[in-house]
Structures are given as C-alpha cells and as structure tokens.
Design an enzyme around this catalytic site. Structure first.
Site, short mmCIF file in Angstrom:
data_model
loop_
_atom_site.label_atom_id
_atom_site.label_comp_id
_atom_site.label_asym_id
_atom_site.label_seq_id
_atom_site.Cartn_x
_atom_site.Cartn_y
_atom_site.Cartn_z
N LYS A 65 40.62 29.73 27.23
CA LYS A 65 41.30 28.53 26.98
C LYS A 65 42.31 28.38 28.07
O LYS A 65 42.79 29.34 28.78
CB LYS A 65 42.09 28.51 25.77
CG LYS A 65 43.20 27.32 25.21
CD LYS A 65 44.12 26.94 25.91
CE LYS A 65 45.29 27.98 25.72
NZ LYS A 65 46.89 27.61 26.40
N HIS A 99 31.61 40.19 26.15
CA HIS A 99 31.77 40.35 24.83
C HIS A 99 32.97 40.42 24.13
O HIS A 99 33.94 41.19 24.92
CB HIS A 99 30.70 41.30 24.11
CG HIS A 99 30.69 42.62 24.79
ND1 HIS A 99 29.31 43.15 24.86
CD2 HIS A 99 31.54 43.29 25.68
CE1 HIS A 99 29.77 44.29 25.70
NE2 HIS A 99 30.86 44.36 26.13
N ASN A 120 49.35 35.69 26.03
CA ASN A 120 49.83 34.55 26.75
C ASN A 120 50.99 33.89 26.00
O ASN A 120 51.58 32.84 26.80
CB ASN A 120 48.74 33.60 27.10
CG ASN A 120 47.91 32.88 25.98
OD1 ASN A 120 47.78 33.70 25.04
ND2 ASN A 120 47.81 31.72 26.26
N ALA A 124 40.98 51.90 30.19
CA ALA A 124 40.63 51.30 28.81
C ALA A 124 41.97 51.68 27.96
O ALA A 124 42.35 52.67 27.88
CB ALA A 124 39.50 52.14 28.47
N ARG A 172 49.31 53.67 28.31
CA ARG A 172 48.92 54.17 27.00
C ARG A 172 49.46 55.63 26.84
O ARG A 172 49.96 56.37 27.75
CB ARG A 172 47.33 54.26 26.61
CG ARG A 172 46.57 55.43 27.78
CD ARG A 172 45.18 55.35 27.76
NE ARG A 172 44.41 56.04 28.62
CZ ARG A 172 43.20 56.18 28.80
NH1 ARG A 172 42.66 55.06 28.82
NH2 ARG A 172 42.75 56.76 29.79
#
Length: 389
Positions: A286, A298, A321, A358, A375
């Site tokens: 968007k 994906h 966002n 990741a 993380r």
C-alpha cells in the site's frame, strides 16, 4: 481527422423505470450503458460527441465518453445554440450524423440478417448535418425534426433499443462478448470468452493473454506480451510490457515491464512496482514504491514504504507504519537485504547495501553497509524437555 459526429440524449426516464438514475446510466458489468454505447461508436469512427443531459446527471454522463474524443455538453433545457456551433465545426465532408434519442445498444456483430423478419426500430436515427443546421436557424422543434427529416436506425445496422433492466441483463453477455471479439481482432489472446470480463475503455496490447477469471475495469492499460490471470482483478491499473500477474487483486497502482505479480498478491492504491521486480504470493503493498529488480517473494506487508533497486525482502517482513494516529514512512536503500520475520517500525530507514538479521524488530535507522540485529539473546536449557514432559 476528428471523426464522425453523434448527438446523444440522456433521457430522464426515472419515473417510467423506477430507477434512481436514467437507464442510459444503468451499470452493465461496472460501466454505464452510455459508456458501452460511446465505446462501440468510437470503434466505428465516431470521434465527436454532443451530449444532452440534465444537470444532475451531467458529470456521470461525461465520464462515459471515451478519452480523446471531442465532447460538447449541454443541459436539456435549450441545447440549440451550442448544437449549431458543434455542427458548424464538423468536417465539411461529413454529411450525415447519428442521433441517439433514448436508451440504445450498438452491437454491429449481432446485427439481424434474417430477410424474413421486418427490421426493428431503435432509439436512434441518421440525419443530414446541413439539414439540421438549417432547421436550427428557424422555428425549431427537435421532435418534429426527428419525425420528418431522419432515417431510423434498426437492428439491421446493429442498433437495439433497451427498455428495462431485465433487457440490459439479457444483453450483458453479448456486450462483453462483442468487446472481447474486438480485442481478439487486435491481437489479444482470450482463453475463455464466458469467464473473462473487460470494461469498455480498457486498453490491451498485442500478444497479451487473458486467462479465465480475469476482470479488467476502470482506467486500465495493459502492455503487449503480458499474461493476466487466471482469476485476477485489475481496477485503474497501468501495466507495462511482458509482465505476468497471476491470481491477484490490483487497484489504483502501476506495474512496470517484465515484472511478476502473484499469485495471491494485493497491490493497493498508490503502489508502483518497477521493471523486473517480483511481488510474490500473499504479499500486500500500500502506497509503496518498489525499485527495479527488487524481490518481495512471499508473505509480507509493506505500507508507506520506498524500496530501492535490487532489494531482497524476506518472508514475513512487515512495516509497522501506523501508530493509531499517524502513518509513517519506511525507506529501504538499494541492494539492501531484509531477513525473514523482520518488523520495521516506521519512521525508519535501512541504508544502501545494509543487512537486517532475520527475526529483528528495527526501531532505529540501519546505516549503509551495516548489519542491523534487534532480537533477544537465545538461551538453551539443557534437558528441560526430559524433565518437564
């Protein structure tokens, strides 16, 4: 050359039909009947339209006229003066013009050829341009002129009157088939004429393939050599050449040449996908710009984002966002790599050539060529499973 001329009256028949708007503006597969009519007339070299309509329907009626056609509009109270000017500016070689005086369909490929049946009159006729100009100079009555100085159009020429929504429903598959046949003549390959729907005004290039379940509507342009579908809906979308869009939904966006979209992608308003990019399965975009050669293969959501060229966005990446009050932007530089299951909390940027590990939640900018990791440190408790089963 400007093309032949046509005078179109959008008759207010709402009291007769009980509809909230005139039958000429009734939708047929997402487009008003007037749009189907004017598109078919354009294909028969009509390039000038004089539109007579009540003020409350005028904007809707104007939107039905093909882009690039010459258009003059008048309210139905007194169109004579403007009509005289319209006729006087036509090509001098133009002798006859078409007058549509009610709901009508123009479908020449379904013209009657039965010699044993009398022709059926339609709400249309042909008139001499010069005779009409002369009549306008005197004590003019349109009704009298239509009765005394015109030649009626019939189903022999492909004109058919429409009197109800039920009749429109009967015509819907035939109108769509006629449009698809015109596209086929222009070099478009259509796999299933009974399961492919194209709105008038859509432009499709030579060699493009429309597979079953395709819906193209609004201001769509599709380049040459593309493959669209199966089961794809495009609304107000511009597509370049040699692009494939598979089982996806796109609206108010643009896709460049040699791109690949889908399956099951959703491209929303304001999105631009550049040449050679890939937006794969279950990706939603968007207000996002995707640079040349970038890959979003994906399971990702990018909103209000700018993605540079040759970027790789891993599975499960999300741009956060919206903070419930404001929408903020995300910037991803050229040749960056964003690892799987990363959340980019906007406003934030990832520099050119940078990597994001990741599973990270990125709340601060990642400099160019850096590695961003955000993380918790992993700890393994030995033999925990054996003791707690």
């Amino acid at each position: 050359m400007p093309g032949r001329s046509a005078i179109l009256f959008v008759i207010d028949d709402t009291q007769k039909t009980g509809l909230p708007h005139p039958l000429m503006l009734q939708q047929v597969m997402g487009a008003p009947l007037l749009k189907w009519l004017s598109a078919a007339l354009r294909d028969s070299q009509v390039g000038r339209f004089f539109l007579v309509c009540r003020e409350e329907y005028l904007e809707q009626a104007k939107a039905c006229i093909p882009a690039g056609a010459e258009l003059v509009t008048a309210r139905d109270e007194n169109p004579s003066d403007l009509l005289h000017v319209f006729l006087s500016t036509a090509d001098e070689a133009e002798e006859d013009l078409l007058i549509v005086a009610g709901p009508v369909i123009y479908a020449p490929c379904f013209a009657s050829t039965d010699p044993g049946r009398a022709p059926r009159l339609a709400n249309a006729c042909m008139a001499s341009r010069k005779e009409l100009m002369q009549a306008l100079d005197g004590d003019f009555s349109f009704g009298s002129f239509l009765k005394e100085h015109t030649d009626a159009c019939t189903d022999r020429e492909g004109f058919f009157s429409v009197g109800s929504v039920a009749e429109l429903a009967d015509w819907q598959p035939r109108l769509n088939r006629q449009l698809l046949l015109e596209l086929a003549k222009q070099g478009v390959e259509i796999w299933d004429y009974n399961n492919c729907y194209v709105e008038p005004g859509v432009e499709i290039g030579i060699g493009t393939v429309l597979m079953p379940g395709v819906i193209l509507q609004g201001k769509c342009t599709v380049g040459y050599g593309c493959v669209i579908g199966p089961y794809t809906q495009l609304t107000n979308v511009q597509v370049g050449n040699h692009t494939r869009i598979d089982s996806s939904h796109l609206e108010d966006c643009a896709v460049g040449s040699n791109a690949q979209i889908g399956p099951y992608a959703h491209l929303r308003e304001g999105t631009q996908v550049s040449a050679g990019a890939k937006v794969g399965a279950f990706v939603e975009l968007k207000q996002t710009q995707v640079g040349e050669g970038s890959q979003i293969p994906h399971l990702a959501y990018l909103g209000d984002a700018t993605v540079g060229s040759e970027v790789n966005v891993g599975c499960g990446v999300v741009t956060a966002n919206f903070d419930r009050r404001d929408k903020s932007a995300t910037q991803i530089g050229d040749k960056a790599f964003v690892g799987c299951n990363t959340v980019l909390v906007a406003p934030v940027s990832v520099g050119k050539g940078a990597y994001v590990a990741a599973g990270s939640t990125i709340t601060e900018d990642v400099p160019a060529q850096a590695l961003g990791i955000a993380r918790a440190h992993q700890s393994n408790r030995k033999e925990w499973a054996l003791k707690n089963k």
